[in-house]
Scaffold this active site. Structure first.
Site, PDB file in Angstrom:
ATOM      1  N   LYS A  51      43.965  -4.334 -28.626  1.00 30.02           N
ATOM      2  CA  LYS A  51      43.278  -5.026 -27.532  1.00 30.02           C
ATOM      3  C   LYS A  51      43.327  -4.178 -26.264  1.00 30.02           C
ATOM      4  CE  LYS A  51      43.958  -9.468 -29.685  1.00 30.02           C
ATOM      5  NZ  LYS A  51      44.815 -10.623 -29.930  1.00 30.02           N
ATOM      6  N   GLN A  95      49.522 -13.753 -27.319  1.00 31.45           N
ATOM      7  CA  GLN A  95      49.466 -13.431 -28.748  1.00 31.45           C
ATOM      8  C   GLN A  95      50.260 -14.471 -29.545  1.00 31.45           C
ATOM      9  OE1 GLN A  95      47.570 -10.743 -29.884  1.00 31.45           O
ATOM     10  NE2 GLN A  95      47.954 -11.618 -31.896  1.00 31.45           N
ATOM     11  N   ASP A 118      40.320 -16.689 -25.480  1.00 32.58           N
ATOM     12  CA  ASP A 118      40.442 -16.971 -26.912  1.00 32.58           C
ATOM     13  C   ASP A 118      39.663 -18.234 -27.301  1.00 32.58           C
ATOM     14  OD1 ASP A 118      41.861 -15.146 -28.436  1.00 32.58           O
ATOM     15  OD2 ASP A 118      43.824 -15.889 -27.801  1.00 32.58           O
TER      16      ASP A 118
END
Ligand code: NAP
Length: 283
Positions: A51, A95, A118
């Site tokens: 990322k 995460q 997300d």
């Protein structure tokens, strides 16, 4: 059979994002992504590194917060609160999964929905349900891009999704529905799964079981999208689809690796760009 090249499509998306990022910079806006990682899970470390690399490629500002495995919930919450207020940060990603003593749900609910790149916050999940959203969840959105890359119109097609997780299966079905597919969601309690998958013009496998989808489960000429990331008996990365035996029955199929995986990160970049535009009144 034609292979869907996730790496190539992903590169195109990142190039478009970079171009738009360059334009935003001329208006004084640099998209910023904060990535939080707790503990030292090796798979999570790889995802976070990828990322960061994608942020660099797109010209974004990015910051990584690596917290110790024994970080408390209140410390994690305080960091999210700080990032919610930080004007240089447009997207916040934590995460998952978190270590057992921390609550994934509390973290998801704490991120400001406008920075939730997300698209896991209930506000964003609800927005997707009614088809009026800012962000799409990265993996299902990436799958839709791959389907679009085939040039096949989804309208009226019978689509079957195997898996009903909140991050893949359920939103996947919703995005296919938004594009007028007739959608069926299946799961571990589905009876006679094969009779359902054999009817699918578009089959999306999001199960987490190596080579679960065999040739007898696939309709001739189907588009098969493999979301799975598993290890086979030799420890080699493989999908949920028995690729070697299924590929010749399909019109299009994604490989693992090199299919859905690269798309997830590109869609995260697109969401971060969108977040930067939204927060600066540019949409
Ligand atoms: P998950 O939360 O474990 O969900 C798996 C789903 O598969 C569940 O709905 C489960 O049904 C269903 N399932 C399990 N066994 C089944 C069976 N025998 N028949 C039919 N359905 C069955 O997993 P996930 O997070 O959705 O991820 C799925 C896979 O995609 C994993 O391999 C994951 O690593 C991969 N993934 C890849 C990416 C990427 O970027 N490429 C991103 C996310 C996930 P129940 O609900 O009944 O238990």
């Amino acid at each position: 059979m034609a292979l869907i090249d996730g790496k190539a499509v992903s590169l195109q998306v990142k190039q478009q994002v970079k171009q738009e990022c360059d334009k935003l910079k001329t208006k004084g806006v640099t998209p910023g992504l904060a990535v939080i990682i707790v503990g030292d899970d090796p798979a999570s470390q790889v995802y976070v590194r990828n990322k960061e690399k994608a942020c660099e490629e797109c010209g974004f500002y990015s910051v990584k917060y690596a917290l110790d495995a024994d970080t408390t919930q209140s410390k994690l919450n305080a960091l999210i609160d700080k990032l919610n207020k930080d004007e240089k940060i447009n997207g916040i990603l934590c995460q998952l999964p978190l270590p057992k003593h921390l609550d994934d749900k509390e973290v998801i609910n704490r991120i400001d929905p406008i920075k939730d790149v997300d698209a896991f916050h209930p506000v964003n999940v609800g927005a997707i349900m009614i088809g009026d959203y800012n962000f799409l969840p990265c993996t299902p959105a990436g799958v839709m891009e791959l389907i679009h890359s085939t040039g096949v119109d989804v309208t009226g097609k019978k689509a079957v999704v195997i898996g009903r997780s909140n991050i893949v299966g359920k939103p996947m079905a919703m995005l296919l529905l938004h594009e007028n597919a007739t959608v069926e969601i299946t799961h571990s309690k589905t009876l006679d799964l094969k009779s359902i998958t054999k009817e699918a013009d578009i089959l999306v496998a999001a199960i987490g079981r190596a080579k679960f989808v065999t040739a007898d489960m696939v309709k001739n000429g189907a588009i098969v999208i493999d979301v799975g990331m598993n290890r086979d008996e030799n420890g080699k990365l493989c999908g949920d689809v028995d690729f070697e035996n299924v590929k010749d029955k399909c019109s299009f199929i994604t490989p693992v690796p090199g299919g859905v995986g690269p798309m997830t990160i590109s869609m995260l970049m697109r969401n971060t760009l969108t977040a930067a535009k939204l927060q600066n009144g540019l949409i």
